[in-house]
Write a protein that holds these residues in place. Structure first.
Motif, mmCIF file in Angstrom:
data_model
loop_
_atom_site.group_PDB
_atom_site.id
_atom_site.type_symbol
_atom_site.label_atom_id
_atom_site.label_comp_id
_atom_site.label_asym_id
_atom_site.label_seq_id
_atom_site.Cartn_x
_atom_site.Cartn_y
_atom_site.Cartn_z
ATOM 1 N N VAL A 54 0.867 -1.178 0.000
ATOM 2 C CA VAL A 54 0.000 0.000 0.000
ATOM 3 C C VAL A 54 0.904 1.229 0.000
ATOM 4 N N THR A 55 1.209 1.698 -1.184
ATOM 5 C CA THR A 55 2.172 2.776 -1.382
ATOM 6 C C THR A 55 1.479 4.131 -1.500
ATOM 7 N N MET A 59 -2.387 5.109 -2.896
ATOM 8 C CA MET A 59 -3.356 5.940 -2.186
ATOM 9 C C MET A 59 -3.729 7.186 -2.980
ATOM 10 N N GLU A 60 -2.806 7.683 -3.785
ATOM 11 C CA GLU A 60 -3.127 8.835 -4.630
ATOM 12 C C GLU A 60 -4.177 8.485 -5.674
ATOM 13 N N ALA A 61 -4.280 7.193 -5.997
ATOM 14 C CA ALA A 61 -5.286 6.740 -6.960
ATOM 15 C C ALA A 61 -6.587 6.339 -6.282
ATOM 16 N N THR A 81 2.768 6.901 6.774
ATOM 17 C CA THR A 81 2.935 8.360 6.704
ATOM 18 C C THR A 81 2.066 8.965 5.607
ATOM 19 N N SER A 82 2.086 8.353 4.437
ATOM 20 C CA SER A 82 1.266 8.857 3.335
ATOM 21 C C SER A 82 -0.213 8.672 3.623
ATOM 22 N N ALA A 83 -0.564 7.540 4.232
ATOM 23 C CA ALA A 83 -1.963 7.297 4.583
ATOM 24 C C ALA A 83 -2.463 8.357 5.543
#
Length: 528
Positions: A54-55, A59-61, A81-83
């Motif tokens: 889960v990169t 998540m951007e998509a 962190t991105s989540a």
């Protein structure tokens, strides 16, 4: 309809849990990263094990994504962190495989102490090398636990049953808890020097990476044994190889490695090493448990807002969620009002204080404060929610403080939010009518009884005769209908507040006209 994607192999019972609770679910294990990115935008939840990565790009998509559920304890394959930055809750299942992993550590300890794998292979080869496999007893030995959480405490319980002495290093282990589970709490250096067997039960972080370093290994007792069923990267494998080769350590049992799958590793060539392919959670019971647990947790969150075992958000139990919901809405509205007023004055926020009084003081405050922070920061920063608001506040050095007053004052329950900027301090307070309807009761110390409306106009003015007439006429001349009208003042002839509920957004031209009225100090449109 709420939709969840399961992209790794999970028990069919997990699929059924989602369906039984009215959630549409697709079971598509084995998707390529490109294929997963192509469909993830249709889903509110994503359930994974360890195969799916889960990169940030994934998540951007996924603009709809609200929650990622990891069936298992490790979240190495999730960019937390991105989540968090995108406001996506990341959950794991720390209890579903705790017993299984603890039992595997104990099994590895026995296998290492009695050389069971080599003895089995030798006997099956037709040899009878009874004198070759001289083991050691675990009875009376000192077991050192690095990490004494869910899994570590279970290992301690099993080891105490074997009449071992158990010592533990864990920064989060209290003296009281240590006494309760029967272990001696020690510092890391003390543990390394004293333990006959060291077993690791800690996550891999920058602080724990290579916690068993070359220096630590050199300080271990000669003939000590090391077990790692936690995470690869906790042990310096090159240093471990040298210590095992030289005889400084008697043996090591490893279920995890720096690089996995570990198909080629120098440690494999040593007789005093027992290896398994990351089997800590590999039992039928554990696989079923974590699948059912992650499905229940995700369904609870998506349907009721309950948060269990989240990595990046305060927990809210299923029982708490209905009671907290109106309080969270009150906190969000107070925060939204404070944030919009702050944005209108271009103030740099230095601190946010939230006070809970009466019934509110008895609640789980962390989600309430997170909701308040989200309300304050959203007008200033855009896409902010309860997940990323605390992180964003910390990144901007905004001091966040909570206080509670259990006694009731004028209201049975009260939440007061104070925003401190470089130039001023502004507080807003609200309560709940009938325990479920948010109501504003105070602004800047001035009593103002007002309901929140989707569109409002906040006006501060000097308290002089004739102002209300001129203000009402200005709105009437512009065709603006007033839905609600609330007034408050600090003292006769002093500062006054006018809070107007409107049927729609305030047009810019009309707002400019209001701001130009005599006695007006500030006029700010609000939207909730």
């Amino acid at each position: 309809m709420v939709k969840v994607l399961i992209s790794d192999k999970l028990s069919p019972a997990a699929v059924q849990i989602f369906r039984d609770r009215g959630i549409e679910v697709d079971f598509k294990p084995g998707l390529s990263p490109a294929d997963l990115r192509g469909i993830i935008g249709d889903y509110d939840g994503l359930a994974v094990r360890s195969a799916t990565k889960v990169t940030r790009e994934l998540m951007e998509a996924a603009p709809r994504l609200k929650v990622v559920g990891r069936a298992g304890i490790g979240v190495d394959n999730v960019d937390v962190t991105s989540a968090t930055a995108r406001g996506v809750v990341v959950m794991n299942t720390p209890f579903g495989n705790a017993i299984t992993t603890a039992e595997h550590a104990i099994a590895m300890m026995f296998a290492l102490a009695r050389q069971l794998p080599d003895a089995s292979a030798s006997t099956k080869a037709g040899k009878w090398e009874k004198n070759r496999f001289m083991g050691v007893e675990l009875f009376g030995k000192t077991l050192g636990l690095i990490g004494c959480g869910n899994i570590g405490s279970i290992v301690a319980d099993r080891a105490l049953g074997l009449k071992m002495k158990v010592i533990a290093f864990d920064p989060f282990l209290s003296e009281k808890r240590a006494v309760e589970i029967g272990v001696e709490k020690v510092e890391l250096n003390d543990l390394i020097a004293r333990a006959d067997v060291i077993t690791l039960h800690t996550p891999l972080t920058e602080q724990t990476r290579n916690v068993i370093s070359r220096d630590a290994i050199a300080r271990m007792k000669k003939g000590a044994r090391l077990i790692n069923c936690a995470r690869g990267g906790l042990v310096d494998e090159a240093a471990l190889y040298d210590a095992l080769k030289s005889g400084h350590l008697a043996g090591a049992a490893l279920d995890v490695f720096e690089t996995e799958p570990a198909t080629d590793n120098p440690l494999f060539g040593l007789e005093n090493v027992v290896c398994t392919p990351h089997l800590g959670a590999a039992t039928a019971e554990a696989q079923e448990n974590v699948a059912l647990q992650v499905a229940d947790q995700m369904a609870d969150f998506l349907l009721s807002g309950a948060v269990s075992n989240a990595i990046n958000m305060p927990s809210v139990t299923a029982e708490e969620a209905p009671r907290l919901k109106p309080y969270m809405e009150l906190a969000r509205l107070l925060g939204g009002m404070a944030g919009q007023l702050t944005a209108a004055q271009d103030g740099a926020i230095r601190a946010i204080r939230v006070e809970y009084e009466g019934h509110a003081a008895e609640l789980n405050h962390r989600p309430l404060t997170a909701a308040a922070l989200a309300g304050v920061l959203a007008p200033l920063m855009g896409a902010v929610n309860m997940v990323n608001a605390p992180v964003l506040a910390k990144q901007r050095d905004i001091e966040v403080a909570e206080t509670t007053v259990e006694r009731s004052g004028e209201y049975q329950t009260l939440v007061r939010l104070t925003v401190v900027t470089d130039s001023y301090e502004k507080s807003i307070a609200g309560t709940l009518l009938a325990e479920n309807k948010p109501r504003l009761v105070e602004i800047k110390g001035i009593a103002v009884e007002a309901d929140f409306a989707p569109h409002m106009l906040y006006v501060t003015n000097q308290d002089r005769p004739g102002f209300i007439g001129r203000f009402g006429m200005a709105l009437a001349d512009a065709g603006i209908n007033i839905a609600t009208f609330h007034l408050g003042r600090s003292a006769p002839g002093g500062d006054a507040i006018c809070l107007v509920g409107l049927d729609g957004p305030m047009p810019d031209g009309v707002l400019a006209g209001v701001r130009g009225l005599p006695l007006v100090v500030q006029a700010t449109p609000l939207a909730f």
